[in-house]
Design a protein around this motif. Structure first.
Motif, PDB file in Angstrom:
ATOM      1  N   LEU A   1     -12.147  -4.663   6.392  1.00  0.00           N
ATOM      2  CA  LEU A   1     -10.778  -4.829   5.664  1.00  0.00           C
ATOM      3  C   LEU A   1     -10.718  -4.213   4.247  1.00  0.00           C
ATOM      4  N   VAL A   2     -11.865  -4.451   3.484  1.00  0.00           N
ATOM      5  CA  VAL A   2     -12.037  -3.704   2.215  1.00  0.00           C
ATOM      6  C   VAL A   2     -11.653  -2.084   2.414  1.00  0.00           C
ATOM      7  N   ALA A   3     -12.318  -1.449   3.434  1.00  0.00           N
ATOM      8  CA  ALA A   3     -12.058  -0.012   3.525  1.00  0.00           C
ATOM      9  C   ALA A   3     -10.489   0.270   3.847  1.00  0.00           C
ATOM     10  N   ASP A   4     -10.051  -0.485   4.683  1.00  0.00           N
ATOM     11  CA  ASP A   4      -8.693  -0.235   4.987  1.00  0.00           C
ATOM     12  C   ASP A   4      -7.786  -0.679   3.694  1.00  0.00           C
ATOM     13  N   LEU A   5      -8.045  -1.434   3.208  1.00  0.00           N
ATOM     14  CA  LEU A   5      -7.075  -1.882   1.755  1.00  0.00           C
ATOM     15  C   LEU A   5      -7.428  -0.427   0.833  1.00  0.00           C
ATOM     16  N   ILE A   6      -8.470  -0.140   0.663  1.00  0.00           N
ATOM     17  CA  ILE A   6      -8.666   1.001  -0.397  1.00  0.00           C
ATOM     18  C   ILE A   6      -8.079   2.526   0.222  1.00  0.00           C
ATOM     19  N   ARG A   7      -8.217   2.890   1.446  1.00  0.00           N
ATOM     20  CA  ARG A   7      -7.481   3.717   2.167  1.00  0.00           C
ATOM     21  C   ARG A   7      -6.093   3.681   2.018  1.00  0.00           C
ATOM     22  N   ASP A   8      -5.271   2.583   2.320  1.00  0.00           N
ATOM     23  CA  ASP A   8      -3.955   2.157   2.126  1.00  0.00           C
ATOM     24  C   ASP A   8      -3.481   2.639   0.521  1.00  0.00           C
ATOM     25  N   ALA A   9      -4.324   1.956  -0.314  1.00  0.00           N
ATOM     26  CA  ALA A   9      -3.982   2.184  -1.644  1.00  0.00           C
ATOM     27  C   ALA A   9      -4.126   3.605  -2.097  1.00  0.00           C
ATOM     28  N   GLN A  10      -5.114   4.225  -1.802  1.00  0.00           N
ATOM     29  CA  GLN A  10      -5.212   5.775  -1.877  1.00  0.00           C
ATOM     30  C   GLN A  10      -3.859   6.496  -1.501  1.00  0.00           C
ATOM     31  N   HIS A  11      -3.782   6.259  -0.202  1.00  0.00           N
ATOM     32  CA  HIS A  11      -2.589   6.948   0.617  1.00  0.00           C
ATOM     33  C   HIS A  11      -1.383   6.541  -0.248  1.00  0.00           C
TER      34      HIS A  11
END
Length: 154
Positions: free
Chosen positions: A114-124
């Protein structure tokens, strides 16, 4: 009588479902000059997830209560989400190339996905925002040059 009303209802629903809502919205907002935007200025961003959309909107609008807006757009209230929202809101005025997330990296093993997905979404979302800002600066700069040129000719 029932069968004929059923057939008419079915045909009407088939007709309504073929109408392209995007075209109607575009015609209403752009072609009728409601938003006063040139069609050439329109840019479509493919954000992918609701989280990405919420963060992009947050950076674009710069609301007076950003955490309230994040809570409204993403109503999840777990510890990870709460910390994630706080860190995103804390970086609203940043000018860095990427967002940074510190506390989220230390979360439990089962939440790492979940953390990896959140960070990836935020960076995008942040990269799309930076792209938007660059386009806006380029358009504004060109407009300023045109305005300056026109004022000299007057």
């Amino acid at each position: 009588m029932f069968l004929s009303s059923f057939a008419v209802s079915w045909m009407y629903n088939a007709y309504i479902s073929t109408i392209d809502k995007d075209d109607i919205q575009m015609e209403t907002l752009v072609e009728q000059s409601v938003l006063d935007i040139d069609k050439d200025e329109l840019v479509r961003y493919k954000l992918g997830t609701r989280t990405t959309m919420a963060i992009f909107v947050l950076f674009i609008l710069k609301p007076s209560d950003p955490l309230g807006m994040m809570n409204h757009l993403i109503p999840n209230e777990t510890k990870i989400w709460h910390e994630f929202k706080k860190q995103v809101v804390g970086q609203l005025g940043t000018d860095d190339d990427e967002l940074s997330f510190t506390v989220l990296d230390n979360s439990a093993t089962e939440e790492q996905g979940l953390v990896a997905d959140l960070i990836r979404d935020a960076q995008h979302a942040y990269r799309c925002f930076r792209e938007h800002e660059k386009r806006k600066e380029k358009a504004t700069g060109a407009t300023d040059i045109i305005r300056t040129t026109n004022m000299r000719n007057v």
